[in-house]
Structure formats: C-alpha cells, structure tokens
Design an enzyme around this catalytic site. Sequence first.
Site, PDB file in Angstrom:
ATOM      1  CD  GLU A   1      -2.807   1.357   2.384  1.00  0.00           C
ATOM      2  OE1 GLU A   1      -2.860   0.439   3.217  1.00  0.00           O
ATOM      3  OE2 GLU A   1      -3.570   2.352   2.405  1.00  0.00           O
TER       4      GLU A   1
ATOM      5  CG  ASN B   1      -5.078   5.066   1.041  1.00  0.00           C
ATOM      6  OD1 ASN B   1      -5.930   4.338   1.553  1.00  0.00           O
ATOM      7  ND2 ASN B   1      -3.778   4.891   1.227  1.00  0.00           N
TER       8      ASN B   1
ATOM      9  CD  GLU C   1      -5.968   0.509   0.489  1.00  0.00           C
ATOM     10  OE1 GLU C   1      -6.110   1.242   1.495  1.00  0.00           O
ATOM     11  OE2 GLU C   1      -5.226  -0.487   0.466  1.00  0.00           O
TER      12      GLU C   1
ATOM     13  CG  ASP D   1      -8.548   1.867   3.614  1.00  0.00           C
ATOM     14  OD1 ASP D   1      -8.243   1.015   4.470  1.00  0.00           O
ATOM     15  OD2 ASP D   1      -7.786   2.788   3.279  1.00  0.00           O
TER      16      ASP D   1
ATOM     17  CD  GLU E   1      -6.921  -0.718   7.533  1.00  0.00           C
ATOM     18  OE1 GLU E   1      -6.896  -0.107   6.468  1.00  0.00           O
ATOM     19  OE2 GLU E   1      -7.311  -0.205   8.607  1.00  0.00           O
TER      20      GLU E   1
END
Length: 288
Positions: free
Chosen positions: A59, A118, A150, A180, A237
């Site tokens: 990520e 993101n 995300e 997310d 996560e």
Amino acid sequence: SLTQLLCKAGDRPGDCAAVAPPPSQASLEEIAQALVRDEFVPFFQPKIAMRNGQLKGVEALVRWQHPQRGLLSPAHFIDALEGTPLMADFTLALVRHVLEQILDWQRHGLPPLTVSVNLSADNLADRGFIDRLMAQVSASGVAPPALVWEVTETSVMRQLSQALTNMGRLRLAGYGLAMDDFGIGYSSMQQFARCPFTELKIDRAFVNGAAQWPNRHMVLKSALELGQSLGVATVAEGVETVEDWKLLRDLGCDMAQGYLLAKPMPAAELVGWIRQDRRRLRALAGEE
Ligand code: C2E
Ligand code: MG
Ligand code: MG
Ligand code: MG
C-alpha cells in the site's frame, strides 16, 4: 458507529484511533507550495498472504518530506486538502510517483506486486478526476490490474451515486477496488453489496488485540464472513502481534498488513526488506 460502541465497552483509554485528537493542519498555502516542490512521496507497506507468508502487494502511504519539520504523516495535511481543488492535483502527483516506482521495480526484476493507492471522497465523486487518473496510468504503460484504489465507506456514502458510477468505471477498466477501514463507517450491507469491490480491508480497530477482546473478535469474524460470502479478498490492517496473526489465519483471512510484518518504508528499502524477511514470514505462516 461500531468504533464508538467498542470504545465504550471498557477498552484502555486512548486505544481507539478514532478518538485521538488530530494534529494541527498545515495551511493550504504550505501544501500548494509543497506540491510545486514535489515534497509528497509514497512510502510502501507490504501486504502478506497469510497462507504462505508471500508478499502479495504494497500500500502506498503518503509522507510529506518537509524541509524544516522532517517527515510528516498524512494526519498533518489530508484533512486540510479535503474539499479543496488541490486534492485532485495532490492525488495525481502521488500516483505519478507510484507509477514511476512500479516501472522501476519491473526494471529491477521484482515479482509483480499490486500497489494500492488511497483515494479521497472528493476524488471518488469527481468524474473528471477519474478521467485524468485513468489517462495518467494509460500514458505510463502500467497495466490497470497492477493497481488497487482504496476508498473508505464514508467516501462512498458521501456521494453515493457518483461514487458507484466511478467505481464501476474503474472496475470495468481492470483496476482493483478495496473498501478501506471497513467496520467503522455507517453503510448498510445492502449498499456495500452494490459496490464492485475486489478487496475488503478490515479496520485495525477490530484487528489490534482481537485475540484478547471478545467484542473485537466478534466484529472481525463477521466482517471476514461478509468478505468471504461476497467472494472478495480479505485484508486485516494493523496486525501487530503473533496472537492476532494466528487468530486471523484461523478465521480464514487472506492477507495481513501491519507492524508485525513491516512498517511503511521508502521504496528503496523494499527490495532489501523482501530479501531479509522472506524466511521470517514463511516461518510465521507455518507457525502452529
Ligand atoms: P489507511 O489507508 O487505513 O492506512 C493505514 C494506516 O495505518 C497507515 O497510517 C499505516 O501506517 C498505519 N498502520 C499500518 N500498520 C499498522 C499497525 O500495525 N499499527 C498501527 N497502529 N498503525 C498501522 P498513515 O500512513 O499515517 O495513513 C493514515 C491514513 O491517511 C490512511 O489510512 C489513509 O486514509 C490516509 N492516507 C494515506 N496516504 C494517503 C494518500 O496518498 N491519499 C489519501 N487521500 N489518503 C491517504
Ligand atoms: Mg488505505
Ligand atoms: Mg485502512
Ligand atoms: Mg485504517
């Protein structure tokens, strides 16, 4: 929300990220100047397959290389960007770095990794932004399946119909799409099922300490069951302990991300990290 509920349920104070006060925000003027100076760079955090300890992807997490204040996390500036026209340019600048990095890793013969990026609520609702984003990727030569966008539940819900249209367009073009921070927002199962996600990322509020806290364990288990029943990849996560890793594996979670595996790191460190940590990760996956 679920987070508030769990915070009231007798957790240690300060345990829930959602209740920590945000640091003061940089001004838009400073942020605009940082964009011109190209001071926003991605760090990368590995995502590991729980079945065999293999690196599946990374990520991209933005860091501001501030000339005076050093490395700043997104908590210092993301909120200030939201709702401003700078957000589109900010995301495209970060994506440009990410694309260059993907091409560089390809040149160095790294195994193909998916890179997650993101997107903000503004980004997701903006048709023109999505056009520019897809044009930028096309021009780079990076194939869409190498990227996962995300988005949070809250971003999707803010402008649901635009978000649904744009998510559909991204999926049609071949990109992955992750929800997310799952579990801390307000969307219903019905709305969630309408979104074309390929991946469900469970918020660390339900992952950290899930082995000790029955209420977190319960939410975690139902989130994983939801992902499994929808046939999307599940990612936990904030995996910080071996106990959490084992619990997640036993619950059938596909991938893990968190400090137990690696902190976000500059691109240049990733190759060395892969070499050094391969054996440790395989051992972790095989652990009884
Ligand atoms: P996120 O997308 O949910 O990213 C995960 C955050 O959790 C990251 O914080 C990561 O460093 C942190 N984290 C990872 N593993 C652990 C762990 O084991 N324990 C704990 N306590 N934390 C862990 P970071 O990098 O500060 O980013 C925070 C948020 O800022 C991100 O949450 C994301 O919503 C946003 N963000 C980051 N980069 C970007 C970006 O390029 N664009 C936009 N729009 N938002 C971004
Ligand atoms: Mg994320
Ligand atoms: Mg997240
Ligand atoms: Mg999160």
